[in-house]
Motif scaffolding. Structure first.
Motif, PDB file in Angstrom:
ATOM      1  N   TYR A  29       0.837  -1.200   0.000  1.00 48.95           N
ATOM      2  CA  TYR A  29       0.000   0.000   0.000  1.00 48.95           C
ATOM      3  C   TYR A  29       0.870   1.248   0.000  1.00 48.95           C
ATOM      4  CZ  TYR A  29      -4.326  -2.515   0.563  1.00 48.95           C
ATOM      5  OH  TYR A  29      -5.411  -3.333   0.338  1.00 48.95           O
ATOM      6  N   GLN A  30       0.506   2.209  -0.829  1.00 49.15           N
ATOM      7  CA  GLN A  30       1.251   3.458  -0.938  1.00 49.15           C
ATOM      8  C   GLN A  30       1.327   4.162   0.410  1.00 49.15           C
ATOM      9  OE1 GLN A  30      -0.058   6.213  -3.986  1.00 49.15           O
ATOM     10  NE2 GLN A  30       0.609   7.935  -2.765  1.00 49.15           N
ATOM     11  N   GLU A  31       0.217   4.246   1.116  1.00 50.52           N
ATOM     12  CA  GLU A  31       0.208   4.964   2.393  1.00 50.52           C
ATOM     13  C   GLU A  31       1.133   4.313   3.414  1.00 50.52           C
ATOM     14  OE1 GLU A  31      -2.853   6.805   5.694  1.00 50.52           O
ATOM     15  OE2 GLU A  31      -3.658   5.670   4.025  1.00 50.52           O
ATOM     16  N   GLU A  32       1.187   2.995   3.431  1.00 49.47           N
ATOM     17  CA  GLU A  32       2.085   2.284   4.339  1.00 49.47           C
ATOM     18  C   GLU A  32       3.537   2.644   4.051  1.00 49.47           C
ATOM     19  OE1 GLU A  32       3.452  -2.328   5.282  1.00 49.47           O
ATOM     20  OE2 GLU A  32       1.795  -1.956   3.913  1.00 49.47           O
ATOM     21  N   ALA A  33       3.912   2.602   2.780  1.00 50.07           N
ATOM     22  CA  ALA A  33       5.291   2.916   2.400  1.00 50.07           C
ATOM     23  C   ALA A  33       5.608   4.383   2.669  1.00 50.07           C
ATOM     24  CB  ALA A  33       5.511   2.587   0.925  1.00 50.07           C
ATOM     25  N   ALA A  34       4.737   5.273   2.240  1.00 48.43           N
ATOM     26  CA  ALA A  34       4.990   6.705   2.392  1.00 48.43           C
ATOM     27  C   ALA A  34       5.057   7.113   3.858  1.00 48.43           C
ATOM     28  CB  ALA A  34       3.914   7.505   1.656  1.00 48.43           C
ATOM     29  N   THR A  35       4.183   6.554   4.676  1.00 50.00           N
ATOM     30  CA  THR A  35       4.184   6.891   6.107  1.00 50.00           C
ATOM     31  C   THR A  35       5.487   6.445   6.762  1.00 50.00           C
ATOM     32  OG1 THR A  35       1.781   6.779   6.212  1.00 50.00           O
ATOM     33  CG2 THR A  35       2.970   6.567   8.293  1.00 50.00           C
ATOM     34  N   HIS A  36       5.947   5.255   6.422  1.00 45.66           N
ATOM     35  CA  HIS A  36       7.225   4.786   6.964  1.00 45.66           C
ATOM     36  C   HIS A  36       8.357   5.718   6.540  1.00 45.66           C
ATOM     37  CE1 HIS A  36      10.456   2.079   8.155  1.00 45.66           C
ATOM     38  NE2 HIS A  36      10.992   2.312   6.972  1.00 45.66           N
ATOM     39  N   LEU A  37       8.395   6.056   5.250  1.00 45.63           N
ATOM     40  CA  LEU A  37       9.469   6.913   4.740  1.00 45.63           C
ATOM     41  C   LEU A  37       9.369   8.334   5.278  1.00 45.63           C
ATOM     42  CD1 LEU A  37       9.530   5.604   1.075  1.00 45.63           C
ATOM     43  CD2 LEU A  37      11.141   5.059   2.920  1.00 45.63           C
ATOM     44  N   LEU A  38       8.169   8.808   5.521  1.00 43.06           N
ATOM     45  CA  LEU A  38       7.975  10.157   6.058  1.00 43.06           C
ATOM     46  C   LEU A  38       8.639  10.308   7.425  1.00 43.06           C
ATOM     47  CD1 LEU A  38       6.464  12.834   5.376  1.00 43.06           C
ATOM     48  CD2 LEU A  38       4.601  11.963   6.780  1.00 43.06           C
ATOM     49  N   HIS A  39       8.658   9.254   8.204  1.00 44.22           N
ATOM     50  CA  HIS A  39       9.268   9.302   9.535  1.00 44.22           C
ATOM     51  C   HIS A  39      10.790   9.462   9.485  1.00 44.22           C
ATOM     52  CE1 HIS A  39       5.295   8.093  10.692  1.00 44.22           C
ATOM     53  NE2 HIS A  39       5.620   8.165  11.965  1.00 44.22           N
ATOM     54  N   LEU A  40      11.364   9.360   8.299  1.00 48.11           N
ATOM     55  CA  LEU A  40      12.804   9.552   8.154  1.00 48.11           C
ATOM     56  C   LEU A  40      13.166  11.022   7.940  1.00 48.11           C
ATOM     57  CD1 LEU A  40      13.530   6.442   5.934  1.00 48.11           C
ATOM     58  CD2 LEU A  40      13.833   6.675   8.414  1.00 48.11           C
ATOM     59  N   HIS A  41      12.150  11.883   7.856  1.00 48.39           N
ATOM     60  CA  HIS A  41      12.329  13.334   7.759  1.00 48.39           C
ATOM     61  C   HIS A  41      13.205  13.759   6.579  1.00 48.39           C
ATOM     62  CE1 HIS A  41      10.334  13.594  11.610  1.00 48.39           C
ATOM     63  NE2 HIS A  41      11.179  12.705  12.088  1.00 48.39           N
ATOM     64  N   ASP A  72       1.435  16.111  -0.246  1.00 48.48           N
ATOM     65  CA  ASP A  72       1.071  16.878  -1.442  1.00 48.48           C
ATOM     66  C   ASP A  72       0.145  18.034  -1.064  1.00 48.48           C
ATOM     67  OD1 ASP A  72      -1.517  15.818  -1.164  1.00 48.48           O
ATOM     68  OD2 ASP A  72      -1.361  14.527  -2.926  1.00 48.48           O
ATOM     69  N   GLU A  73      -0.293  18.799  -2.065  1.00 48.59           N
ATOM     70  CA  GLU A  73      -1.129  19.982  -1.818  1.00 48.59           C
ATOM     71  C   GLU A  73      -2.483  19.644  -1.195  1.00 48.59           C
ATOM     72  OE1 GLU A  73      -1.727  18.403  -5.880  1.00 48.59           O
ATOM     73  OE2 GLU A  73       0.069  19.140  -4.887  1.00 48.59           O
ATOM     74  N   ASN A  74      -2.908  18.386  -1.291  1.00 48.20           N
ATOM     75  CA  ASN A  74      -4.176  17.962  -0.688  1.00 48.20           C
ATOM     76  C   ASN A  74      -3.989  17.331   0.684  1.00 48.20           C
ATOM     77  OD1 ASN A  74      -5.709  18.754  -2.955  1.00 48.20           O
ATOM     78  ND2 ASN A  74      -5.118  16.875  -3.999  1.00 48.20           N
ATOM     79  N   GLY A  75      -2.756  17.316   1.155  1.00 47.49           N
ATOM     80  CA  GLY A  75      -2.474  16.751   2.472  1.00 47.49           C
ATOM     81  C   GLY A  75      -2.261  15.250   2.481  1.00 47.49           C
ATOM     82  N   ASN A  76      -2.145  14.640   1.303  1.00 51.14           N
ATOM     83  CA  ASN A  76      -1.897  13.202   1.222  1.00 51.14           C
ATOM     84  C   ASN A  76      -0.403  12.926   1.338  1.00 51.14           C
ATOM     85  OD1 ASN A  76      -4.668  12.564   0.569  1.00 51.14           O
ATOM     86  ND2 ASN A  76      -4.241  13.399  -1.449  1.00 51.14           N
ATOM     87  N   VAL A  77      -0.061  11.868   2.032  1.00 50.64           N
ATOM     88  CA  VAL A  77       1.343  11.475   2.131  1.00 50.64           C
ATOM     89  C   VAL A  77       1.708  10.704   0.867  1.00 50.64           C
ATOM     90  CG1 VAL A  77       0.861   9.358   3.447  1.00 50.64           C
ATOM     91  CG2 VAL A  77       3.083  10.458   3.634  1.00 50.64           C
ATOM     92  N   CYS A  78       2.852  11.065   0.275  1.00 46.84           N
ATOM     93  CA  CYS A  78       3.268  10.515  -1.021  1.00 46.84           C
ATOM     94  C   CYS A  78       4.708  10.030  -0.959  1.00 46.84           C
ATOM     95  CB  CYS A  78       3.176  11.590  -2.097  1.00 46.84           C
ATOM     96  SG  CYS A  78       1.544  12.306  -2.275  1.00 46.84           S
ATOM     97  N   LYS A  83      -4.935   2.402  -4.224  1.00 50.12           N
ATOM     98  CA  LYS A  83      -3.603   2.944  -3.952  1.00 50.12           C
ATOM     99  C   LYS A  83      -2.626   1.901  -3.410  1.00 50.12           C
ATOM    100  CE  LYS A  83      -5.220   7.635  -3.334  1.00 50.12           C
ATOM    101  NZ  LYS A  83      -5.272   8.812  -2.501  1.00 50.12           N
ATOM    102  N   PHE A  84      -2.432   0.840  -4.202  1.00 54.70           N
ATOM    103  CA  PHE A  84      -1.430  -0.146  -3.833  1.00 54.70           C
ATOM    104  C   PHE A  84      -0.850  -0.815  -5.075  1.00 54.70           C
ATOM    105  CE2 PHE A  84      -5.187  -2.783  -4.155  1.00 54.70           C
ATOM    106  CZ  PHE A  84      -4.729  -4.032  -4.563  1.00 54.70           C
ATOM    107  N   TRP A  85       0.364  -1.348  -4.901  1.00 56.43           N
ATOM    108  CA  TRP A  85       1.035  -2.100  -5.954  1.00 56.43           C
ATOM    109  C   TRP A  85       0.778  -3.573  -5.711  1.00 56.43           C
ATOM    110  CZ3 TRP A  85       3.440   1.937  -3.401  1.00 56.43           C
ATOM    111  CH2 TRP A  85       3.803   3.038  -4.177  1.00 56.43           C
TER     112      TRP A  85
END
Length: 85
Positions: free
Chosen positions: A21-33, A41-47, A70-72
Motif C-alpha cells: 500500500y502506498q500509504e504504508e510505504a509513504a508513512t514509513h518513509l515520512l518518519h525519516l524526515h 502533497d497539496e491535498n495533504g496526502n502522504v506521497c 492505492k497499492f502495488w
C-alpha cells in the motif's frame, strides 16, 4: 537513507506480501524526515518521493498500481497493458 535504499526497502516489503500500500510505504518513509523520500502533497496526502518511485518501478517491472485502492500488486493475466490499473 538514499532514494535507492528506500526503493529497495519498498521492494522487500512488496516481495514479502506480493503487494504494498502506498500509504504504508509513504508513512514509513515520512518518519525519516527527508522530503526526497516522502512528502505531503497539496491535498495533504502522504506521497512517496518521485525518485524513490522511479527506482521502485525499475525493481518491479511486473507490478501494477491499483489507482482506486492505492497499492502495488503482481500483474494478473487479465490486466490491461501499462503500469496503472
Amino acid at each position: 537513507m538514499t532514494e535507492q535504499d528506500a526503493a529497495e526497502w519498498m521492494f522487500d516489503m512488496f516481495m514479502a506480501k506480493r503487494f504494498l500500500y502506498q500509504e504504508e510505504a509513504a508513512t514509513h518513509l515520512l518518519h525519516l524526515h527527508n522530503e526526497a523520500l516522502a512528502y505531503f502533497d497539496e491535498n495533504g496526502n502522504v506521497c512517496v518521493g518521485k525518485g524513490v518511485l522511479s527506482a521502485f518501478n525499475k525493481l518491479t517491472p511486473d507490478a501494477v498500481y491499483e489507482r482506486a485502492a492505492k497499492f502495488w500488486r503482481d500483474r494478473l493475466p487479465s490486466d490491461l497493458p501499462g503500469r496503472q490499473q
